[in-house]
Every structure is written in structure tokens, then in C-alpha cells.
Motif scaffolding. Sequence first.
Motif, short mmCIF file in Angstrom:
data_model
loop_
_atom_site.label_atom_id
_atom_site.label_comp_id
_atom_site.label_asym_id
_atom_site.label_seq_id
_atom_site.Cartn_x
_atom_site.Cartn_y
_atom_site.Cartn_z
N ALA A 1 0.82 -1.22 0.00
CA ALA A 1 0.00 0.00 0.00
C ALA A 1 0.85 1.26 0.00
O ALA A 1 0.33 2.35 -0.18
CB ALA A 1 -0.93 0.00 1.21
N MET B 1 0.45 2.17 -9.06
CA MET B 1 -0.52 2.55 -8.06
C MET B 1 -0.39 1.57 -6.90
O MET B 1 -0.38 0.36 -7.09
CB MET B 1 -1.90 2.41 -8.71
N PRO B 2 -0.29 2.07 -5.67
CA PRO B 2 -0.21 1.13 -4.56
C PRO B 2 -1.52 0.33 -4.43
O PRO B 2 -2.55 0.74 -4.93
CB PRO B 2 0.00 2.04 -3.36
N GLU B 3 -1.39 -0.81 -3.78
CA GLU B 3 -2.59 -1.64 -3.63
C GLU B 3 -3.32 -1.26 -2.35
O GLU B 3 -2.78 -0.62 -1.47
CB GLU B 3 -2.18 -3.11 -3.56
N SER B 4 -4.56 -1.69 -2.27
CA SER B 4 -5.29 -1.43 -1.03
C SER B 4 -5.79 -2.75 -0.48
O SER B 4 -5.83 -3.76 -1.17
CB SER B 4 -6.46 -0.49 -1.29
N ILE B 5 -6.14 -2.73 0.79
CA ILE B 5 -6.70 -3.92 1.41
C ILE B 5 -8.19 -3.69 1.53
O ILE B 5 -8.60 -2.76 2.23
CB ILE B 5 -6.08 -4.15 2.80
#
Lengths: 598, 323
Positions: free
Chosen positions: B245, B255-259
Amino acid sequence: MRVRDLRVWYPVRRGFLRDFFGRSSAWLRAVDGVSFDLRRGEILCLVGESGCGKTTTGKALLRLVDANAGDVFFEMPDAEYGRDETLRTDGEAASNEVDELRRKFSLSWKESRKWTLRDFLGLIVALVTASFLAITVPALFVGFFSVETAMSGSWNILGFGLAVGFLLGFVASTQPARPRKRVAALLAFLAIVELAFAQVFAFAVSAQFHGVLPLDVAQIYGTLWSTDPFAMLLGYTFAPILAAGVANVVIGMRLQAEGRAGIVMRQLRRRLHLIFQDPYESLNPKQSVYEIVSEPLLVNRLATSPEETMARVGRALKDAGLYPPEEFLFRFPHELSGGQRQRVSIAAALVLEPDFIVADEPVSMLDVSIRTEILQLLLDLRRSRGLTYLFITHDLSLAWVIADRIAVMYLGKIVEVGTAEQVIASPQHPYTKALISVVPSPDPRKKAQRIILKGERPDPADIPTGCRFHPRCPVAFERCGWNADEVAEELQSLQAEGRLPGISSIRAVDPRTIRVEMAPGSPPDQAVAALGAAVVAEKDSRLAFRGISVIRPSDGFVDVVLHEWEEPELLDIGAGNAVACHLVTPAKTFEAVTAGAD
Amino acid sequence: MIHFTTEKGTVRAVEGASFDLEHGEALGLAGESGCGKTTTALALMRLLPGNGRIVSGSIRYNGRELTDASDATLRRIRWKEISIIFQGAMNSLNPVQRVGKQIAEPIVIHEGVDGDDARRRAEELLDLVGIPRSRIDNYPHEFSGGMRQRAMIAMALACNPKIVIADEPVTALDVMIQAQILELLERLERELDLSMILISHDLSVLAETTEKVTIMYAGKFVESGRTVDVLTDPKHPYAQGLVAAFPDIRGTRVMPESIPGAVPSLIEPPSGCVFHPRCKFAFDRCERQEPALDEVAPGRRAACFLYPTVTEVPPRTLLTPKP
């Protein structure tokens, strides 16, 4: 959208008396000459430390704060812009045409009408006419009646005149939603008609009441004038003067505050929007989600029926990722998580279907794991609706992943602008380099050589001379703007360490000259030599010494003269990149004198 | 295990927190807001608020048990042995007291010296943290954010502690000031031979400053190990998500990932593994049973069924480690 040389200065109050005598010259230059272009569908990131003017710039674009100078051109055709550019090079001669263009396209344009001779003449004519009418017209009307005085007594007349004038002037100046110029004479005329009719009315009522036949009105009027000429004159001229005056002043103020741009802004507000920083602060805790999101619709009178309002609110909530909308409509902010709150702010911005959004740190208050969802939402909206963003953030790594272009601000000015790749991967300005080097990376293997700048950003009310970054710049050189105060301070600290023998005092006499006095019995040459040696030795540890151009004896003193400086401009260095630094942009001609001993 | 009693029920703020801090080591405690980082730190100094109590477990400092230590013992340990830099330097200083006096206060209390000695010591401390001595009689509002944080650090160092707990020492500071403070902390750690516990929600800050790191989620320790290992090759799915993230300015432009999902309530945590409702690898066992923080590789621990018992479950693809 093109932003040109935008300036937002706040006056610094320095006490009533000082403000009163002589205008306060102290300004807090929050935004000091910012220029950039923003194409449709683009994301421009404005990055910088806190207090560098990012948020103020964003607000000034939407006219949430007033700019003191500069233009924000919105949807200006290229041809018109080109015309503006060429006209500006013509200088004063074309200023009227430039103003015309600015009036048409610039969001920050303010109508500033100066009082011309014509205005004064108009006002005088209006007043004379008004006074004349005030005296004659009522007499005409009253001529038909004859009553015991209904309006006798000087204070009555005076008070009546005042009241009518003030009321009329006030109503006339506040009534129109959009200020329009009203001729002062027209208002004065209205005042008189009002006065006269009221007078007649009063007489008529009085006649009815007393059952006296209207007879010798002219005589009564004559008596009034002869017994109380002062009150009559005042009463009957006060009203029109006041009406005209109040209207003029208030309208003038409105014109100045809003002008044409103010009127255009009302329509543009629907297309330009702002997402605030902190979802915990920016939502009214007493309003439900429905109220928050529907408010812009109601204010702009865009929805005609409750059903339509509901439909549009529902759509906005859905777009902002709050699905199903019904579940959220009647919740209050405290019942939402941080991410959901920010989605509500986004929905409130989306409900008017804007084209351009200023997103002021939209994710800085959110936890990392939900941050990306919000960012992704903003990016999706750009794709589906062609939104343009000005994304304000202090987090360079965030700018790196979402921006098309990045503009780095320092103390109210853009120091570097370019595509994200260019700015992050090959920064040119020393400030950008330092800033990037200190951004921590989550990968411990990628520790970079950190360039840690000394000190903190200077006070924007007291911006350094020359390049505003030079006092903190690790590579500042001769013409970056070292001034006599800075150099004198360094010399004084050397003197305090006892390294400048034979010198008694050091002081700055003007911005480029420092006067050094010798201790009694010490020859100037010795002082020159001592200064020269010290300066050469310390040139790398005390960068201010690089600003020294010549050290020479004069009239029993030694003068230390500094290099000339100028503020670097934001100049193109190719491929859409622009940097404001003397090291990068081509040098102008300067006297080539090396620092040190002479 | 730390529980808070509230009107709504018992908040299981921290459960199963265990770590060792060796001499001269910097340990990082990472996690999102509300995951129990600060609570853990406060418990170490026995500073929990009235409704919080340590339900079980032990805190041993130099062989001494702190969980049932008397107030007198604690008084000897607090500040002289273990000190804390509280979260939010902006608000932790008393606005109506001069900074020098606030720094001198613990010296007077804990070392029993008189005011002048304490003031001299306060001056030295200001030197140490890079504030000019002349500012000793200023009030906190005359300091900038960075200077206030420096003053807080000076205060924490007042009695020569062996362990300093820094709770979000650089949050809300500008990146340049952040770098200055982190460098200061690193220098102090080196020069004064300190052990440090650094609490931050920002993995990148921990990446730069700590040797060991522990990641917390909803009051549980989910992964711990050497910082390099944990941040480059996280094992626990939450750790993987958290690491992914963070955008990396020196990495690729992705793009960073999200949880997906939200942090669970700590009053009624999910059964089994607390992370399973948000976990993309979750399987039936995660719902029933709670994984222990077990060693998955030398020096690395993770609380996830994917690892210690990898043979028991059908093979599955793990997230590829971040480059």
C-alpha cells in the motif's frame, strides 16, 4: 486552465497607528507569482512543505481567497490566449485590450473602477438636479392642497428625509443579486418622488383627519420654507444625497469585490470544486449525508423537485463508491468510517458534476490500507467523467504515483515543474533534489544519500533576497542573492571566534555593501588581507562568503562589496520542464569577479 | 494481553504481543491507527489509563518483572531506564511553562538535584538535540513543530535512559523536518548507546531507521523479523498488503494496492484469525482457529496458517515478493 503570475498577499498588521500613518508595507506573500497550465483531464500535483502556499494557490484558483494580482484563465481558447500573450508584450499601449481579455476569461479578474473626472461631474450634476427637484416638485404637488402642516417641525422633516434616503439607497444597492451600475441621479429622483408622494399622502391623510378643506397649500409650504429653511433644505437634500451615496458606495464595493468575475463565478462554481483535506473536520456533524450532499444542489437551485434532488444525490453517492446509497443517506458523519467520510466529501463535490476539482490533501488523514481506494476512485472518475484535478499534497511519493505532472513549490513560488518522471527521476532544482532525497522508501534496501537541508523555511512575510531558497541551498553560489545582512552576520561570527584580528566592527550599510571598521592603529591593508584569507578559507563551510565580490579599502574603512543578484525565473529547460534556478537556466551577463581576496 | 473495559464491553486492545528488545537495538512497531501500537508502548511503562489493565503476560526488563512491580520500583525505572517520546509533539508540551523548565522537571524529580544543576543539564540536552541554548526560556508556542519535537526528545533523554520509546515521532512533520528528526534519533541512538522502540504507521520511516520490525493488526502481532526481510518479503497477507500500500518514490511508478474491507471492532473481533474477513488467502481453518506467532524462517515470525503448516493445506500461490 492557465494560471499566470498568481499572487496572494496578506497584509501584516503592525498595530493601528502604523497602519494608519503610511500604508503598511509588510506583506505575507503566501503565493508570489505562480504560473502553470492545466490541460483537460490532467492531474497536476502541487507539492511542497507546509506553509509553502499550496493550499492558498488551490483556493485562489477557485476564488475562495482573492488574488492580489495575476490571472486564472479558464477555458480560454488558444487563439485568444495567444492574443493576450502578444498584447502583453506591447506593454501599456495595449492595456485596455488586455483588460478586456482578462475581464472575459480570468477568474481572478477584479473590476477596479477608479474615480474619474466624469464620475465626479456626474455626481455633482446628480446632486444639483436632485436638490432642485427636491425643492420644486413637492411644492408643485402640495400646491393642490391646503392643510395645516402635517410635516411641520424641523426634526420631523430632517428625520423623514434621512429615513427615506437611507431606505431607498439601501434597497437600491442590495436588491439586485448581481450588482449593476445605477445612475446616482436616478436614485436621487426616486428619493424625491418618494418624498413628495409621502408628503402629499401625509397632507391628504391629515386633511381627511381634520376635516379641513385643502386650501392654501402654497402658503403653508411657503411658511415652512421661510420658518425652517435649514430643516427643509437638509431634509429634502439629505434624502437624495443619501440614497445616491449609499447606493454608489455599496455598488462600488461589490463591483470591486466581485465584478464581472463574481457574476461569472456563480455559474462556474458549479463546474469547479474542492475536496477538503480532513474528512473529520470538513463534514458538519449535525447534518446527515443527504443534507451534506444535497446542499450544493439547493444552493445553486439546480434541482427542481425533491425527487430530482434525491436522484442526483443517490447518483453522486454511487459514483463516490457508497453503495447502496439508501443505506448511507440518513447516516450522520460520526456513523461513518474515515474512508466513508472522505467519500461523502467527494460525493458532495461530484453532485454538481464539476469539470475541475482541487483536491487538497484528500488522503493524508486516512490509513494507508484505504488510501488507495480513494485514490483509485479519483482516478476512475477522471476516466469516466474526464475530470481535471489539481492535487495538492505534501507527500512526494503519492504525487509520484498519481500525477501526470508535478509542480514543486517553495515559499509561494514554483521552483520546478515537469512530468512526474522528469521531476522525480531527474530533479534539477536543488530544493527538489533535497526533498526527494529525504522521502523515505518502504524498501530498506533503497536507502538514498539524504540531503538534509539546514533550518526551516523562512517566514513568508520576510522572503530572502534573490533566489528565495538560497539561505538553505547547499549549492548556492555568487549571484543567488546573498545580501549584506547575511554576509555581515557570518563575518561577525568569525570575528566573535577571534579570527579577524585588527577589526573592531562590521555592519551592513546597504544591501550590497558591508563597512568594516578597523581597530585603532591597524592599517586597512592588514584588514583586507585578514578578511580575504578568512573568506577564502571558509568559502565552502560558510556559503554566504561566496556572495562577496570585492574587498577594498575606502576612506579609512574597508568595504566588502557583494555580487549583484536577481531572482531566478521559472524557465523552460525543454520537454515541458521548467526550473527556477541560476545553476540550471542560462546565465545572464554578470561581472566575472571571483569571490575572495582582491 | 491488554484489555480495556468500556461501556460497550471489553476492548481487547492488544493480545499476544511478544517481542525482545536487545541492547542498542531499534525496534519498529508498525500498523494502522487503532491497532494497539500505542497501547503496547504505554503498557511497557505501565502507563495504561484507568480502564485498561494488563490481563496476562509479562514484561521483563533486565530480569525484573514489570507487570506486578510496585509503584516505587516503577518510579525508579520510568524515565531513568525507560522513557517515552509521546505522540504529537505539538500538544505534549505544557503551553504555559517555559521549555527549559519542562525539560528540567524530570531531572529534578528523578535525580534529586537542585534547580540550577537541572537547568545546566537542560542546556546540555538542548545542545544535544540541536536547539540553541538561548532558547531555553522560550515558551512552546515560540518553537516550530520540529523544534518542539526536538524538545520532546531532549525531555525523554533527560535522565539518561537506556530505552527510549518514540511514539510516532515524525508524524505531522514536514518531510524535511522529518528527515532532520530521524537523523537526530539515529545519531542519539549511536552516540548514547540507546535501545529504541519506534512506533509509526509509516513503514517507510521504519524502513530507514530500525533493524527489527513488528507489524500489528487489530491488537495482534502478525509478523516480526528483521526490517529488511519483513519489508522486502512480507509473509503474512496483511503485511503483504500493508507493504504494497505504500508508494515507493524510488521504485516503479505503480498505483499502490489497497486492502479491501475495514478494521474489525476490537470488542467483538472475528473468530479465528482476526484478519480472515479481509484476507484473500483465507480458508476454512482461518475462521475456526487462531494462528500463533510462529517462526516461519530463521529470525522471522508470522501468525498465519499459510506458513508453519504449509504442508497441511493445499498448495496455493503466494503473493510474489515486492521487488
